[in-house]
Design a protein around this motif. Structure first.
Motif, PDB file in Angstrom:
ATOM      1  N   GLU A 139     -18.843  -0.029  -6.574  1.00 33.31           N
ATOM      2  CA  GLU A 139     -18.676   0.567  -5.248  1.00 33.31           C
ATOM      3  C   GLU A 139     -19.581   1.779  -5.033  1.00 33.31           C
ATOM      4  N   ARG A 160      -7.477   2.849  -3.417  1.00 28.66           N
ATOM      5  CA  ARG A 160      -8.012   1.556  -3.038  1.00 28.66           C
ATOM      6  C   ARG A 160      -7.463   0.446  -3.935  1.00 28.66           C
ATOM      7  N   ASP A 215       0.822  -1.217   0.000  1.00 25.58           N
ATOM      8  CA  ASP A 215       0.000   0.000   0.000  1.00 25.58           C
ATOM      9  C   ASP A 215       0.858   1.269   0.000  1.00 25.58           C
ATOM     10  N   TYR A 230      -4.344  -0.570  -8.189  1.00 24.28           N
ATOM     11  CA  TYR A 230      -4.964   0.369  -7.243  1.00 24.28           C
ATOM     12  C   TYR A 230      -5.725   1.407  -8.058  1.00 24.28           C
TER      13      TYR A 230
END
Lengths: 251, 251
Positions: free
Chosen positions: B167, B76, B57, B118
Protein backbone atom coordinates in the motif's frame (compact mmCIF):
# COMPACT_ATOMS: atom_id res chain seq x y z
CA UNK A 1 -25.35 -27.16 -3.87
CA UNK A 2 -28.12 -25.24 -2.09
CA UNK A 3 -30.05 -28.48 -1.57
CA UNK A 4 -27.20 -29.87 0.53
CA UNK A 5 -27.15 -26.76 2.67
CA UNK A 6 -30.90 -26.88 3.24
CA UNK A 7 -30.81 -30.55 4.20
CA UNK A 8 -27.85 -30.31 6.50
CA UNK A 9 -26.85 -26.81 7.41
CA UNK A 10 -24.99 -28.08 10.49
CA UNK A 11 -22.29 -29.03 7.99
CA UNK A 12 -21.80 -25.38 7.04
CA UNK A 13 -20.17 -22.50 8.88
CA UNK A 14 -23.04 -20.43 10.36
CA UNK A 15 -23.58 -16.86 9.18
CA UNK A 16 -20.80 -17.01 6.60
CA UNK A 17 -20.95 -16.92 2.82
CA UNK A 18 -18.66 -16.44 -0.17
CA UNK A 19 -19.34 -14.12 -3.09
CA UNK A 20 -17.32 -14.16 -6.30
CA UNK A 21 -16.79 -11.34 -8.76
CA UNK A 22 -15.76 -13.20 -11.91
CA UNK A 23 -14.22 -10.90 -14.52
CA UNK A 24 -13.80 -11.80 -18.18
CA UNK A 25 -12.44 -9.66 -21.04
CA UNK A 26 -14.06 -9.74 -24.46
CA UNK A 27 -14.42 -7.26 -27.33
CA UNK A 28 -12.68 -4.63 -25.22
CA UNK A 29 -15.26 -4.93 -22.50
CA UNK A 30 -14.67 -5.98 -18.94
CA UNK A 31 -17.50 -8.35 -18.20
CA UNK A 32 -18.84 -9.76 -14.95
CA UNK A 33 -20.62 -13.10 -14.55
CA UNK A 34 -24.07 -12.56 -12.99
CA UNK A 35 -27.03 -14.72 -12.04
CA UNK A 36 -30.76 -14.16 -11.89
CA UNK A 37 -33.47 -16.30 -10.38
CA UNK A 38 -36.97 -16.17 -11.86
CA UNK A 39 -38.62 -14.77 -8.73
CA UNK A 40 -36.43 -11.69 -8.59
CA UNK A 41 -35.88 -8.70 -10.84
CA UNK A 42 -32.41 -8.10 -9.43
CA UNK A 43 -29.23 -9.94 -10.37
CA UNK A 44 -26.65 -11.42 -8.03
CA UNK A 45 -23.01 -12.42 -7.88
CA UNK A 46 -22.35 -16.18 -7.86
CA UNK A 47 -21.83 -17.32 -4.28
CA UNK A 48 -22.03 -20.15 -1.82
CA UNK A 49 -21.59 -21.29 1.74
CA UNK A 50 -18.53 -22.61 3.59
CA UNK A 51 -18.51 -26.34 4.52
CA UNK A 52 -17.19 -26.68 8.09
CA UNK A 53 -14.49 -29.05 6.88
CA UNK A 54 -13.22 -26.79 4.08
CA UNK A 55 -10.86 -23.80 4.06
CA UNK A 56 -12.59 -20.61 2.93
CA UNK A 57 -10.30 -20.44 -0.13
CA UNK A 58 -11.37 -23.96 -1.12
CA UNK A 59 -15.03 -23.00 -0.81
CA UNK A 60 -14.37 -20.05 -3.16
CA UNK A 61 -12.62 -22.32 -5.68
CA UNK A 62 -15.70 -24.55 -5.62
CA UNK A 63 -18.01 -21.63 -6.45
CA UNK A 64 -15.81 -20.67 -9.41
CA UNK A 65 -15.48 -24.20 -10.61
CA UNK A 66 -19.22 -24.86 -10.38
CA UNK A 67 -20.10 -21.61 -12.17
CA UNK A 68 -17.50 -21.56 -14.96
CA UNK A 69 -16.52 -25.20 -15.42
CA UNK A 70 -12.90 -24.07 -15.10
CA UNK A 71 -10.07 -25.11 -12.81
CA UNK A 72 -6.83 -23.40 -11.82
CA UNK A 73 -8.41 -19.98 -12.11
CA UNK A 74 -6.66 -16.87 -10.80
CA UNK A 75 -8.59 -16.11 -7.65
CA UNK A 76 -7.95 -13.57 -4.93
CA UNK A 77 -9.73 -12.71 -1.71
CA UNK A 78 -10.19 -8.94 -1.58
CA UNK A 79 -12.51 -7.96 1.29
CA UNK A 80 -15.10 -9.18 3.78
CA UNK A 81 -18.45 -7.47 4.03
CA UNK A 82 -20.23 -7.40 7.38
CA UNK A 83 -22.68 -4.58 7.83
CA UNK A 84 -25.30 -5.55 10.41
CA UNK A 85 -28.33 -5.36 8.17
CA UNK A 86 -26.81 -6.51 4.89
CA UNK A 87 -29.11 -9.53 4.49
CA UNK A 88 -31.89 -8.99 6.99
CA UNK A 89 -34.62 -8.47 4.42
CA UNK A 90 -33.33 -10.81 1.74
CA UNK A 91 -34.93 -14.12 2.66
CA UNK A 92 -38.52 -12.96 2.51
CA UNK A 93 -41.43 -15.34 1.93
CA UNK A 94 -41.04 -15.33 -1.88
CA UNK A 95 -37.40 -16.34 -1.66
CA UNK A 96 -37.97 -18.95 1.05
CA UNK A 97 -40.81 -20.39 -0.99
CA UNK A 98 -38.80 -20.52 -4.21
CA UNK A 99 -35.85 -22.12 -2.44
CA UNK A 100 -38.26 -24.58 -0.76
CA UNK A 101 -36.69 -24.00 2.62
CA UNK A 102 -38.59 -25.93 5.31
CA UNK A 103 -39.97 -23.89 8.22
CA UNK A 104 -37.50 -25.33 10.75
CA UNK A 105 -34.52 -24.24 8.64
CA UNK A 106 -35.67 -20.67 7.97
CA UNK A 107 -33.82 -19.32 11.01
CA UNK A 108 -30.48 -20.54 9.66
CA UNK A 109 -30.96 -18.74 6.35
CA UNK A 110 -32.32 -15.53 7.84
CA UNK A 111 -29.55 -15.14 10.43
CA UNK A 112 -27.02 -12.37 9.88
CA UNK A 113 -24.49 -13.33 7.20
CA UNK A 114 -20.99 -11.99 6.74
CA UNK A 115 -19.67 -12.58 3.24
CA UNK A 116 -16.11 -12.97 2.01
CA UNK A 117 -15.48 -11.45 -1.41
CA UNK A 118 -13.18 -13.08 -3.97
CA UNK A 119 -12.42 -11.87 -7.45
CA UNK A 120 -11.36 -14.02 -10.36
CA UNK A 121 -9.95 -13.30 -13.80
CA UNK A 122 -10.96 -15.86 -16.39
CA UNK A 123 -10.51 -16.47 -20.08
CA UNK A 124 -13.90 -15.44 -21.43
CA UNK A 125 -13.73 -17.88 -24.33
CA UNK A 126 -12.89 -20.87 -22.15
CA UNK A 127 -15.48 -20.33 -19.44
CA UNK A 128 -18.77 -22.20 -19.73
CA UNK A 129 -21.27 -20.43 -17.46
CA UNK A 130 -23.33 -22.96 -15.48
CA UNK A 131 -26.83 -22.44 -14.14
CA UNK A 132 -27.76 -23.77 -10.71
CA UNK A 133 -31.07 -25.02 -12.12
CA UNK A 134 -33.03 -24.67 -15.35
CA UNK A 135 -34.99 -21.66 -14.13
CA UNK A 136 -31.88 -19.63 -13.43
CA UNK A 137 -30.20 -17.26 -15.87
CA UNK A 138 -26.44 -16.81 -15.89
CA UNK A 139 -24.80 -14.19 -18.09
CA UNK A 140 -21.69 -12.17 -18.79
CA UNK A 141 -22.61 -8.51 -18.42
CA UNK A 142 -20.46 -5.49 -19.31
CA UNK A 143 -19.37 -3.82 -16.05
CA UNK A 144 -20.50 -0.49 -17.49
CA UNK A 145 -24.05 -1.72 -17.94
CA UNK A 146 -24.75 -3.29 -14.61
CA UNK A 147 -28.38 -4.07 -13.76
CA UNK A 148 -29.63 -3.64 -10.21
CA UNK A 149 -28.02 -6.16 -7.84
CA UNK A 150 -29.36 -7.82 -4.68
CA UNK A 151 -28.15 -7.06 -1.15
CA UNK A 152 -24.79 -5.23 -1.07
CA UNK A 153 -23.58 -6.94 -4.25
CA UNK A 154 -23.08 -3.58 -5.99
CA UNK A 155 -20.75 -2.53 -3.16
CA UNK A 156 -18.91 -5.87 -3.44
CA UNK A 157 -18.52 -5.47 -7.20
CA UNK A 158 -17.30 -1.86 -6.87
CA UNK A 159 -14.75 -2.88 -4.27
CA UNK A 160 -13.52 -5.74 -6.48
CA UNK A 161 -13.02 -3.36 -9.38
CA UNK A 162 -11.27 -0.83 -7.13
CA UNK A 163 -8.96 -3.60 -5.91
CA UNK A 164 -8.27 -4.83 -9.43
CA UNK A 165 -7.34 -1.27 -10.49
CA UNK A 166 -5.05 -0.79 -7.51
CA UNK A 167 -3.42 -4.15 -8.09
CA UNK A 168 -2.43 -3.15 -11.64
CA UNK A 169 0.25 -1.13 -9.83
CA UNK A 170 1.39 -4.12 -7.84
CA UNK A 171 1.24 -7.11 -10.17
CA UNK A 172 1.16 -8.10 -13.82
CA UNK A 173 -2.18 -8.82 -15.41
CA UNK A 174 -3.43 -10.34 -18.62
CA UNK A 175 -2.38 -13.97 -18.34
CA UNK A 176 -5.89 -15.06 -17.52
CA UNK A 177 -7.69 -12.49 -19.62
CA UNK A 178 -6.01 -12.46 -23.03
CA UNK A 179 -5.55 -15.21 -25.63
CA UNK A 180 -2.17 -16.94 -25.53
CA UNK A 181 -0.76 -14.75 -28.31
CA UNK A 182 -1.55 -11.06 -28.26
CA UNK A 183 -0.31 -7.70 -29.50
CA UNK A 184 0.87 -4.79 -27.34
CA UNK A 185 -2.14 -2.69 -28.44
CA UNK A 186 -4.41 -5.52 -27.23
CA UNK A 187 -2.63 -5.61 -23.86
CA UNK A 188 -2.83 -1.83 -23.59
CA UNK A 189 -6.55 -1.98 -24.36
CA UNK A 190 -7.01 -4.39 -21.46
CA UNK A 191 -5.29 -1.94 -19.09
CA UNK A 192 -7.30 0.96 -20.48
CA UNK A 193 -10.57 -0.93 -20.08
CA UNK A 194 -9.85 -1.82 -16.46
CA UNK A 195 -8.57 1.65 -15.58
CA UNK A 196 -11.29 3.30 -17.66
CA UNK A 197 -8.89 5.87 -19.15
CA UNK A 198 -6.55 6.24 -22.12
CA UNK A 199 -2.86 5.52 -21.66
CA UNK A 200 0.04 7.00 -23.61
CA UNK A 201 1.21 4.42 -26.16
CA UNK A 202 4.95 4.94 -25.78
CA UNK A 203 4.85 5.17 -21.99
CA UNK A 204 2.87 1.95 -21.83
CA UNK A 205 5.25 0.14 -24.14
CA UNK A 206 8.26 1.24 -22.09
CA UNK A 207 6.71 0.31 -18.73
CA UNK A 208 5.31 -3.04 -19.82
CA UNK A 209 8.61 -3.98 -21.50
CA UNK A 210 10.59 -3.01 -18.40
CA UNK A 211 8.69 -5.54 -16.29
CA UNK A 212 10.36 -8.26 -18.34
CA UNK A 213 7.45 -10.67 -18.63
CA UNK A 214 6.88 -10.52 -22.40
CA UNK A 215 8.32 -12.77 -25.11
CA UNK A 216 8.25 -11.30 -28.59
CA UNK A 217 7.30 -13.94 -31.16
CA UNK A 218 8.58 -14.36 -34.72
CA UNK A 219 5.01 -13.90 -35.87
CA UNK A 220 2.80 -11.00 -36.78
CA UNK A 221 -0.92 -10.70 -36.33
CA UNK A 222 -2.68 -12.00 -39.41
CA UNK A 223 -5.84 -10.59 -41.00
CA UNK A 224 -4.40 -7.12 -40.72
CA UNK A 225 -4.04 -5.17 -43.96
CA UNK A 226 -0.65 -3.56 -43.46
CA UNK A 227 1.76 -2.70 -40.65
CA UNK A 228 0.75 -5.91 -38.90
CA UNK A 229 1.70 -5.68 -35.20
CA UNK A 230 4.02 -8.20 -33.56
CA UNK A 231 2.62 -10.99 -31.47
CA UNK A 232 3.76 -11.63 -27.89
CA UNK A 233 3.27 -14.27 -25.22
CA UNK A 234 3.83 -14.04 -21.49
CA UNK A 235 7.00 -15.62 -20.13
CA UNK A 236 5.12 -17.76 -17.63
CA UNK A 237 8.04 -18.26 -15.26
CA UNK A 238 8.89 -14.57 -15.03
CA UNK A 239 5.20 -13.70 -14.86
CA UNK A 240 4.76 -15.97 -11.82
CA UNK A 241 7.88 -14.49 -10.26
CA UNK A 242 6.65 -10.91 -10.61
CA UNK A 243 3.20 -11.97 -9.42
CA UNK A 244 4.82 -13.34 -6.29
CA UNK A 245 7.29 -10.53 -5.58
CA UNK A 246 5.28 -7.57 -6.82
CA UNK A 247 6.15 -4.94 -9.39
CA UNK A 248 7.92 -2.90 -6.76
CA UNK A 249 8.05 0.09 -9.03
CA UNK A 250 6.98 2.61 -6.43
CA UNK A 251 9.82 3.48 -4.10
CA UNK B 1 -15.15 -7.80 27.16
CA UNK B 2 -14.62 -11.57 27.26
CA UNK B 3 -16.86 -11.81 30.30
CA UNK B 4 -19.77 -10.47 28.27
CA UNK B 5 -19.16 -13.02 25.56
CA UNK B 6 -19.02 -15.89 28.05
CA UNK B 7 -22.23 -14.81 29.74
CA UNK B 8 -24.18 -14.22 26.58
CA UNK B 9 -22.58 -15.58 23.46
CA UNK B 10 -25.95 -15.56 21.67
CA UNK B 11 -25.29 -11.81 21.31
CA UNK B 12 -22.20 -12.47 19.22
CA UNK B 13 -21.77 -13.67 15.65
CA UNK B 14 -20.92 -17.39 15.87
CA UNK B 15 -17.52 -18.59 14.64
CA UNK B 16 -16.27 -15.12 13.81
CA UNK B 17 -13.54 -13.04 15.39
CA UNK B 18 -11.49 -9.91 14.71
CA UNK B 19 -7.70 -9.68 15.02
CA UNK B 20 -5.82 -6.38 14.91
CA UNK B 21 -2.24 -5.79 13.87
CA UNK B 22 -1.48 -2.44 15.51
CA UNK B 23 1.69 -0.84 14.15
CA UNK B 24 3.59 1.98 15.85
CA UNK B 25 6.84 3.67 14.81
CA UNK B 26 9.48 4.59 17.38
CA UNK B 27 13.27 4.97 17.36
CA UNK B 28 13.32 3.80 13.74
CA UNK B 29 11.62 0.55 14.62
CA UNK B 30 8.27 -0.66 13.36
CA UNK B 31 6.60 -2.06 16.45
CA UNK B 32 3.55 -4.26 16.90
CA UNK B 33 1.28 -4.30 19.94
CA UNK B 34 1.13 -7.82 21.43
CA UNK B 35 -0.52 -9.50 24.40
CA UNK B 36 0.41 -12.40 26.61
CA UNK B 37 -1.67 -14.24 29.17
CA UNK B 38 0.06 -15.82 32.17
CA UNK B 39 -0.88 -19.38 31.23
CA UNK B 40 0.77 -19.27 27.84
CA UNK B 41 4.31 -18.87 26.61
CA UNK B 42 3.12 -17.55 23.24
CA UNK B 43 1.98 -14.02 22.47
CA UNK B 44 -1.13 -12.98 20.57
CA UNK B 45 -2.55 -10.13 18.54
CA UNK B 46 -5.28 -8.09 20.25
CA UNK B 47 -8.67 -9.31 19.12
CA UNK B 48 -12.32 -9.68 19.89
CA UNK B 49 -15.69 -10.98 18.83
CA UNK B 50 -18.41 -9.39 16.70
CA UNK B 51 -21.63 -8.33 18.49
CA UNK B 52 -24.59 -9.37 16.33
CA UNK B 53 -25.84 -5.78 16.29
CA UNK B 54 -22.52 -4.23 15.20
CA UNK B 55 -20.86 -3.86 11.80
CA UNK B 56 -17.57 -5.78 11.62
CA UNK B 57 -15.69 -2.47 11.15
CA UNK B 58 -17.23 -1.13 14.34
CA UNK B 59 -16.17 -4.24 16.23
CA UNK B 60 -12.61 -3.66 14.99
CA UNK B 61 -12.67 -0.02 16.12
CA UNK B 62 -13.75 -1.22 19.57
CA UNK B 63 -10.77 -3.59 19.84
CA UNK B 64 -8.39 -0.76 18.91
CA UNK B 65 -10.02 1.69 21.23
CA UNK B 66 -10.00 -0.74 24.16
CA UNK B 67 -6.36 -1.69 23.59
CA UNK B 68 -4.79 1.70 22.86
CA UNK B 69 -7.15 4.21 24.49
CA UNK B 70 -7.20 6.03 21.14
CA UNK B 71 -10.00 7.10 18.84
CA UNK B 72 -10.07 8.04 15.16
CA UNK B 73 -7.24 5.65 14.39
CA UNK B 74 -6.31 4.77 10.80
CA UNK B 75 -7.68 1.26 10.44
CA UNK B 76 -7.96 -0.96 7.43
CA UNK B 77 -9.33 -4.44 6.87
CA UNK B 78 -6.76 -6.44 4.92
CA UNK B 79 -7.70 -10.14 4.84
CA UNK B 80 -9.86 -12.86 6.36
CA UNK B 81 -8.30 -16.07 7.62
CA UNK B 82 -10.28 -19.26 7.47
CA UNK B 83 -8.24 -22.44 7.36
CA UNK B 84 -10.29 -25.32 8.74
CA UNK B 85 -8.07 -26.22 11.67
CA UNK B 86 -6.80 -22.77 12.61
CA UNK B 87 -8.20 -22.83 16.16
CA UNK B 88 -9.12 -26.44 16.77
CA UNK B 89 -6.49 -27.04 19.45
CA UNK B 90 -6.45 -23.58 20.98
CA UNK B 91 -9.11 -23.83 23.65
CA UNK B 92 -7.60 -26.71 25.59
CA UNK B 93 -8.37 -27.34 29.27
CA UNK B 94 -5.73 -24.86 30.50
CA UNK B 95 -7.19 -22.04 28.43
CA UNK B 96 -10.79 -22.89 29.28
CA UNK B 97 -9.87 -23.04 32.93
CA UNK B 98 -8.01 -19.71 32.87
CA UNK B 99 -10.88 -18.04 31.03
CA UNK B 100 -13.37 -19.59 33.51
CA UNK B 101 -15.60 -20.75 30.67
CA UNK B 102 -18.52 -22.80 32.05
CA UNK B 103 -18.92 -26.32 30.69
CA UNK B 104 -22.10 -25.51 28.76
CA UNK B 105 -20.38 -22.68 26.87
CA UNK B 106 -17.27 -24.60 25.86
CA UNK B 107 -18.77 -25.67 22.55
CA UNK B 108 -19.23 -22.06 21.45
CA UNK B 109 -15.57 -21.23 22.08
CA UNK B 110 -14.18 -24.41 20.56
CA UNK B 111 -16.19 -24.18 17.32
CA UNK B 112 -14.34 -23.29 14.14
CA UNK B 113 -13.54 -19.57 14.01
CA UNK B 114 -12.88 -17.46 10.95
CA UNK B 115 -11.06 -14.26 11.78
CA UNK B 116 -11.06 -10.91 10.00
CA UNK B 117 -7.71 -9.13 10.05
CA UNK B 118 -7.42 -5.34 10.42
CA UNK B 119 -4.26 -3.31 10.59
CA UNK B 120 -3.88 0.04 12.27
CA UNK B 121 -1.20 2.72 12.24
CA UNK B 122 -0.97 4.63 15.50
CA UNK B 123 1.16 7.34 17.04
CA UNK B 124 3.39 5.34 19.36
CA UNK B 125 3.71 8.19 21.85
CA UNK B 126 -0.03 8.79 22.11
CA UNK B 127 -1.15 5.18 22.52
CA UNK B 128 -1.67 3.90 26.05
CA UNK B 129 -1.64 0.08 25.86
CA UNK B 130 -4.40 -1.40 28.00
CA UNK B 131 -4.39 -4.85 29.60
CA UNK B 132 -7.58 -6.92 29.67
CA UNK B 133 -6.89 -7.84 33.29
CA UNK B 134 -4.04 -7.43 35.77
CA UNK B 135 -2.48 -10.80 34.88
CA UNK B 136 -2.10 -9.93 31.24
CA UNK B 137 0.97 -8.37 29.66
CA UNK B 138 0.65 -5.95 26.73
CA UNK B 139 3.74 -4.64 24.95
CA UNK B 140 5.10 -2.96 21.85
CA UNK B 141 7.51 -5.37 20.21
CA UNK B 142 9.86 -4.67 17.30
CA UNK B 143 8.53 -6.52 14.23
CA UNK B 144 12.04 -7.88 13.68
CA UNK B 145 12.12 -9.54 17.08
CA UNK B 146 8.79 -11.30 17.13
CA UNK B 147 8.26 -13.96 19.80
CA UNK B 148 6.27 -17.07 19.00
CA UNK B 149 2.60 -16.28 18.39
CA UNK B 150 -0.55 -18.34 19.02
CA UNK B 151 -2.71 -19.91 16.29
CA UNK B 152 -2.08 -18.41 12.83
CA UNK B 153 -1.22 -14.98 14.25
CA UNK B 154 2.23 -15.06 12.65
CA UNK B 155 0.56 -15.53 9.25
CA UNK B 156 -1.85 -12.69 10.01
CA UNK B 157 1.02 -10.38 11.03
CA UNK B 158 3.07 -11.28 7.93
CA UNK B 159 0.09 -10.60 5.68
CA UNK B 160 -0.53 -7.24 7.39
CA UNK B 161 3.09 -6.22 6.80
CA UNK B 162 2.95 -7.41 3.20
CA UNK B 163 -0.23 -5.35 2.69
CA UNK B 164 1.30 -2.27 4.34
CA UNK B 165 4.35 -2.55 2.05
CA UNK B 166 2.19 -2.91 -1.04
CA UNK B 167 0.00 0.00 0.00
CA UNK B 168 3.02 2.31 0.15
CA UNK B 169 2.69 2.25 -3.63
CA UNK B 170 -0.97 3.16 -3.48
CA UNK B 171 -1.34 5.70 -0.70
CA UNK B 172 0.57 8.18 1.42
CA UNK B 173 1.74 7.11 4.82
CA UNK B 174 3.17 8.78 7.89
CA UNK B 175 0.29 10.86 9.17
CA UNK B 176 -0.45 8.42 11.94
CA UNK B 177 3.10 7.30 12.56
CA UNK B 178 5.23 10.46 12.74
CA UNK B 179 5.07 13.47 15.09
CA UNK B 180 3.26 16.50 13.68
CA UNK B 181 6.49 18.16 12.53
CA UNK B 182 9.13 16.00 10.92
CA UNK B 183 12.11 16.15 8.58
CA UNK B 184 12.40 14.47 5.18
CA UNK B 185 15.12 12.13 6.52
CA UNK B 186 12.71 11.07 9.28
CA UNK B 187 9.98 10.38 6.73
CA UNK B 188 12.44 8.47 4.53
CA UNK B 189 13.51 6.40 7.56
CA UNK B 190 9.86 5.43 8.10
CA UNK B 191 9.59 4.18 4.51
CA UNK B 192 12.91 2.36 4.79
CA UNK B 193 11.87 0.68 8.02
CA UNK B 194 8.58 -0.56 6.58
CA UNK B 195 10.16 -1.67 3.29
CA UNK B 196 13.22 -3.05 5.08
CA UNK B 197 15.63 -1.61 2.50
CA UNK B 198 17.62 1.59 1.85
CA UNK B 199 16.17 4.17 -0.52
CA UNK B 200 18.05 6.67 -2.61
CA UNK B 201 17.89 10.09 -0.90
CA UNK B 202 17.34 12.22 -4.00
CA UNK B 203 14.85 9.83 -5.59
CA UNK B 204 12.85 9.74 -2.39
CA UNK B 205 12.83 13.53 -2.06
CA UNK B 206 11.64 13.90 -5.66
CA UNK B 207 8.91 11.30 -5.38
CA UNK B 208 7.58 12.40 -2.01
CA UNK B 209 7.56 16.05 -3.10
CA UNK B 210 5.71 15.20 -6.31
CA UNK B 211 2.81 13.73 -4.35
CA UNK B 212 2.09 17.24 -3.09
CA UNK B 213 1.10 16.42 0.47
CA UNK B 214 3.96 18.18 2.31
CA UNK B 215 4.08 21.71 3.70
CA UNK B 216 7.56 23.06 4.31
CA UNK B 217 7.69 25.04 7.56
CA UNK B 218 9.67 28.17 8.36
CA UNK B 219 11.39 26.18 11.05
CA UNK B 220 14.41 23.96 11.28
CA UNK B 221 14.93 21.01 13.54
CA UNK B 222 16.48 22.18 16.81
CA UNK B 223 19.12 20.33 18.84
CA UNK B 224 21.09 19.66 15.69
CA UNK B 225 24.66 20.98 15.63
CA UNK B 226 24.82 22.36 12.08
CA UNK B 227 23.04 22.01 8.75
CA UNK B 228 19.76 21.64 10.61
CA UNK B 229 17.18 20.01 8.31
CA UNK B 230 13.89 21.72 7.47
CA UNK B 231 10.73 20.72 9.24
CA UNK B 232 7.58 19.70 7.38
CA UNK B 233 3.96 18.91 8.17
CA UNK B 234 1.41 17.03 6.12
CA UNK B 235 -1.16 19.10 4.27
CA UNK B 236 -4.08 17.26 5.83
CA UNK B 237 -6.58 18.12 3.11
CA UNK B 238 -4.34 16.99 0.26
CA UNK B 239 -3.24 13.97 2.28
CA UNK B 240 -6.87 12.86 2.67
CA UNK B 241 -7.48 13.49 -1.02
CA UNK B 242 -4.55 11.32 -2.11
CA UNK B 243 -5.54 8.68 0.47
CA UNK B 244 -8.96 8.57 -1.15
CA UNK B 245 -7.92 8.66 -4.82
CA UNK B 246 -4.68 6.72 -4.64
CA UNK B 247 -1.19 7.69 -5.73
CA UNK B 248 -1.94 6.51 -9.23
CA UNK B 249 1.70 6.65 -10.17
CA UNK B 250 1.78 3.29 -11.90
CA UNK B 251 0.26 3.50 -15.36
Amino acid sequence: MLQGVIENNANYQPGLSIDCVIFGFHHNQLKVLLLKTPFESKWSLPGGFVPIDEDIDTAAVTVLNVRTGMEGIFLRQFATFGKVKRNDKHFNDTVLDYLKIPQQEVKWFTQRFITIGYYALVDFLKAVPQKGNHQEIIEWIDHKEMPELILDHKEILDKALETLRAELNLMPIGYNLLPEKFTIPELQKLYETILDRKLDRRNFLRKITNIGILNKLDEKKSNVAHKAPNLYTFDKEKYQEVLKNGLNQGW
